[in-house]
Design an enzyme around this catalytic site. Structure first.
Site, PDB file in Angstrom:
ATOM      1  CG  ASN A   1      -0.200  -0.074   2.513  1.00  0.00           C
ATOM      2  OD1 ASN A   1       0.513   0.849   2.868  1.00  0.00           O
ATOM      3  ND2 ASN A   1      -0.324  -1.185   3.230  1.00  0.00           N
TER       4      ASN A   1
ATOM      5  CB  ALA B   1       2.744  -0.726  10.558  1.00  0.00           C
TER       6      ALA B   1
ATOM      7  CG  ASP C   1      -6.328  -5.329   6.207  1.00  0.00           C
ATOM      8  OD1 ASP C   1      -5.643  -5.253   7.248  1.00  0.00           O
ATOM      9  OD2 ASP C   1      -7.153  -4.466   5.877  1.00  0.00           O
TER      10      ASP C   1
ATOM     11  CE  LYS D   1       8.276 -11.873 -14.784  1.00  0.00           C
ATOM     12  NZ  LYS D   1       8.821 -11.489 -16.068  1.00  0.00           N
TER      13      LYS D   1
ATOM     14  CG  ASP E   1      -5.375  -6.902  13.937  1.00  0.00           C
ATOM     15  OD1 ASP E   1      -4.539  -6.199  14.552  1.00  0.00           O
ATOM     16  OD2 ASP E   1      -6.442  -6.456  13.487  1.00  0.00           O
ATOM     17  CB  ILE E   2       0.660  -6.556  14.348  1.00  0.00           C
ATOM     18  CG1 ILE E   2       1.161  -7.397  13.179  1.00  0.00           C
ATOM     19  CG2 ILE E   2       1.787  -6.254  15.336  1.00  0.00           C
ATOM     20  CD1 ILE E   2       2.138  -6.696  12.259  1.00  0.00           C
TER      21      ILE E   2
ATOM     22  CG  PHE F   1      -2.451   5.289  13.838  1.00  0.00           C
ATOM     23  CD1 PHE F   1      -1.470   5.019  14.778  1.00  0.00           C
ATOM     24  CD2 PHE F   1      -2.543   6.572  13.322  1.00  0.00           C
ATOM     25  CE1 PHE F   1      -0.590   5.998  15.188  1.00  0.00           C
ATOM     26  CE2 PHE F   1      -1.670   7.562  13.722  1.00  0.00           C
ATOM     27  CZ  PHE F   1      -0.688   7.283  14.661  1.00  0.00           C
TER      28      PHE F   1
ATOM     29  CE  LYS G   1     -10.419  -0.423  11.679  1.00  0.00           C
ATOM     30  NZ  LYS G   1      -9.954   0.445  10.619  1.00  0.00           N
TER      31      LYS G   1
ATOM     32  CE  LYS H   1      -7.858  -3.496  14.409  1.00  0.00           C
ATOM     33  NZ  LYS H   1      -6.806  -3.852  13.452  1.00  0.00           N
TER      34      LYS H   1
HETATM   35  N1  CTP Z   1      -3.162  -3.453  12.225  1.00  0.00           N
HETATM   36  C1  CTP Z   1      -2.263  -4.428  12.586  1.00  0.00           C
HETATM   37  N2  CTP Z   1      -2.242  -5.590  11.874  1.00  0.00           N
HETATM   38  C2  CTP Z   1      -3.056  -5.784  10.833  1.00  0.00           C
HETATM   39  C3  CTP Z   1      -3.971  -4.774  10.454  1.00  0.00           C
HETATM   40  C4  CTP Z   1      -3.976  -3.619  11.160  1.00  0.00           C
HETATM   41  O1  CTP Z   1      -1.509  -4.239  13.528  1.00  0.00           O
HETATM   42  N3  CTP Z   1      -3.014  -6.913  10.171  1.00  0.00           N
HETATM   43  C5  CTP Z   1      -3.199  -2.227  13.036  1.00  0.00           C
HETATM   44  C6  CTP Z   1      -2.728  -0.966  12.340  1.00  0.00           C
HETATM   45  O2  CTP Z   1      -1.347  -0.774  12.569  1.00  0.00           O
HETATM   46  C7  CTP Z   1      -3.569   0.085  13.034  1.00  0.00           C
HETATM   47  C8  CTP Z   1      -4.853  -0.628  13.347  1.00  0.00           C
HETATM   48  O3  CTP Z   1      -4.549  -2.013  13.356  1.00  0.00           O
HETATM   49  O4  CTP Z   1      -2.993   0.482  14.256  1.00  0.00           O
HETATM   50  C9  CTP Z   1      -6.004  -0.378  12.412  1.00  0.00           C
HETATM   51  O5  CTP Z   1      -5.592  -0.564  11.079  1.00  0.00           O
HETATM   52  P1  CTP Z   1      -6.589  -0.246   9.892  1.00  0.00           P
HETATM   53  O6  CTP Z   1      -5.870  -0.445   8.592  1.00  0.00           O
HETATM   54  O7  CTP Z   1      -7.277   1.052  10.127  1.00  0.00           O
HETATM   55  O8  CTP Z   1      -7.732  -1.308  10.066  1.00  0.00           O
HETATM   56  P2  CTP Z   1      -7.813  -2.852   9.860  1.00  0.00           P
HETATM   57  O9  CTP Z   1      -7.678  -3.522  11.171  1.00  0.00           O
HETATM   58  O10 CTP Z   1      -6.891  -3.305   8.787  1.00  0.00           O
HETATM   59  O11 CTP Z   1      -9.330  -2.998   9.419  1.00  0.00           O
HETATM   60  P3  CTP Z   1     -10.070  -2.519   8.082  1.00  0.00           P
HETATM   61  O12 CTP Z   1      -9.026  -2.505   6.982  1.00  0.00           O
HETATM   62  O13 CTP Z   1     -11.104  -3.543   7.880  1.00  0.00           O
HETATM   63  O14 CTP Z   1     -10.615  -1.159   8.378  1.00  0.00           O
END
Ligand code: CTP
Length: 398
Positions: A210, A274, A278, A288, A305-306, A324, A338, A342
């Site tokens: 991304n 970060a 996802d 390749k 999900d960290i 975030f 969230k 989380k």
């Molecule tokens: N995050 C994480 N690990 C993931 C996804 C997200 O640690 N696999 C953390 C991000 O660093 C951030 C928070 O979760 O602090 C929210 O990330 P965000 O991208 O807003 O949301 P997602 O959990 O990915 O959910 P969605 O994309 O469905 O909104």
């Protein structure tokens, strides 16, 4: 509070004329200013004006017996809380980077046991010159701090990077530096900060990622470290310079980021800034992938999900977990979900619709916790980091 003491080195560039205003503004903030004026600096401002405004003796010469008798270069380099070089020419920067000490200013820079801040000012090509950039890198590695330079029009008629920062900014950042450097309110704490994007490999040369720049996470890590926290920055691939004084761990995939986080627990503070991908590809292709004339279907599965795994841990959970929420709609609702799902203590919610945050220098955020919602005005990512870090300091001092 005792007066903050600043040793100001004025070197010889056209921006030297701004040092008179700088001295006046420091004095308005109750700072005590002693100045060293280099020989070239005195071509632009006179010792008399510097002395009148600072109300302190001005030092110019390394081999002046009277000066050395009253206050030698060693004493001069010890008497201040901070040594500020403003404006700093390409010449003083290269002397400092190479340890050359052939006049009072460069000798003091070598002799000082106090933090040094450099505010560069020079023509854009001189700034971009490879040797200058090499010298800046060396000085940053040596722990020297920088204010600016900025982009803008120059006295020589050209435009670009190399302009001295505004005097208000130099005053504000120098005072802030002295306050944080000497108080170190987070000195007994440790922090992990995740930043940047992740990359999920599809085959040896392709990946899913991304547009995250990592800017917000990097400035948070930098600020926490400035405040004394032992900070580990766990970063996906970015193109920005890592902050000094942080332990930088570079990772690529979400799994690598998770492992790095877990390896750095226990930690008092975790800030998950970060933009973790996802989804990851179920089956990495060792070779390749070739075109076949047909569509390619990739099976993706959800990444770990960290933030959630840190926030909901039974053991070694950091005392303060901050996440975030990047949202394009229903900001508060989605971010509050969230916060709860989380297990984080605070969520920094930002509206990322219309490309107004990702990769940019500004952010407009809401801080959501179980105590309520705070709306912060639009500010630079660096100011978000300062304000957030101040809240972290307050959290741990209660
Ligand atoms: N995050 C994480 N690990 C993931 C996804 C997200 O640690 N696999 C953390 C991000 O660093 C951030 C928070 O979760 O602090 C929210 O990330 P965000 O991208 O807003 O949301 P997602 O959990 O990915 O959910 P969605 O994309 O469905 O909104």
């Amino acid at each position: 509070m005792t007066k903050k003491k600043i040793l100001l080195i004025i070197t010889g560039g056209i921006a030297a004329y701004k040092s008179l205003d700088l001295i006046r503004k420091f004095r308005e903030q109750e700072c005590d200013i002693t100045c060293i004026l280099t020989k070239a600096g005195s071509e632009f401002v006179t010792p008399l004006s510097v002395e009148s405004l600072s109300e302190n003796k001005v030092y110019t010469d390394l081999f002046n017996l009277t000066d050395e008798h009253q206050m030698g270069h060693i004493q001069l380099s010890r008497m201040a809380d901070v040594v500020l070089v403003s404006p700093a020419t390409a010449n003083i920067i290269s002397k400092a980077a190479h340890g050359i000490s052939d006049d009072l200013a460069s000798t003091v820079l070598k002799a000082t046991n106090k933090p040094v801040i450099i505010a560069p000012a020079m023509n854009v090509q001189m700034w971009l010159n490879e040797s200058t950039q090499r010298n800046i890198k060396t000085l940053k590695n040596d722990g020297i701090n920088f204010i600016g330079p900025e982009n803008g029009s120059m006295a020589c008629g050209e435009y670009g990077e190399g302009r001295l920062s505004e005097t208000d900014k130099i005053v504000e950042e120098t005072i802030d530096f002295i306050e944080t450097y000497y108080s170190q309110p987070l000195k007994d704490l440790s922090a992990i900060v995740t930043a940047g994007p992740t990359q999920e490999m599809i085959d040896p040369i392709r990946f899913i990622s991304n547009e995250s720049s990592g800017k917000q996470g990097y400035v948070i890590a930098s600020r926490l470290s400035q405040l004394g926290a032992k900070t580990t920055l766990i970063s996906g691939p970015t193109h920005i310079e890592p902050p000094a004084n942080c332990n930088l761990i570079k990772v690529r995939s979400a799994n690598e980021m998770l492992n790095a986080c877990e390896n750095n627990l226990p930690s008092d503070i975790a800030v998950c800034a970060a933009a973790v991908g996802d989804f990851k590809v179920d089956k990495f292709n060792n070779e390749k992938i070739k075109k076949t004339g047909d569509n390619l279907n990739l099976e993706l599965s959800e990444n770990v999900d960290i933030l959630k795994s840190i926030g909901t841990r039974n053991s070694k959970r950091p005392k303060l977990v901050i996440g975030f929420a990047a949202e394009t709609n229903n900001l508060i609702d989605n971010a509050t979900k969230k916060l709860n799902s989380k297990g984080s203590d605070w969520i920094i919610a930002n509206d990322v619709s219309g490309g107004k945050v990702i990769g940019k220098n500004h952010n407009e955020i809401c801080l959501i916790s179980n105590r309520g919602i705070e709306n912060w005005p639009k500010m630079t990512k660096s100011d978000v980091a300062k304000k957030l870090s101040q809240k972290i300091v307050n959290y741990f001092s209660h």
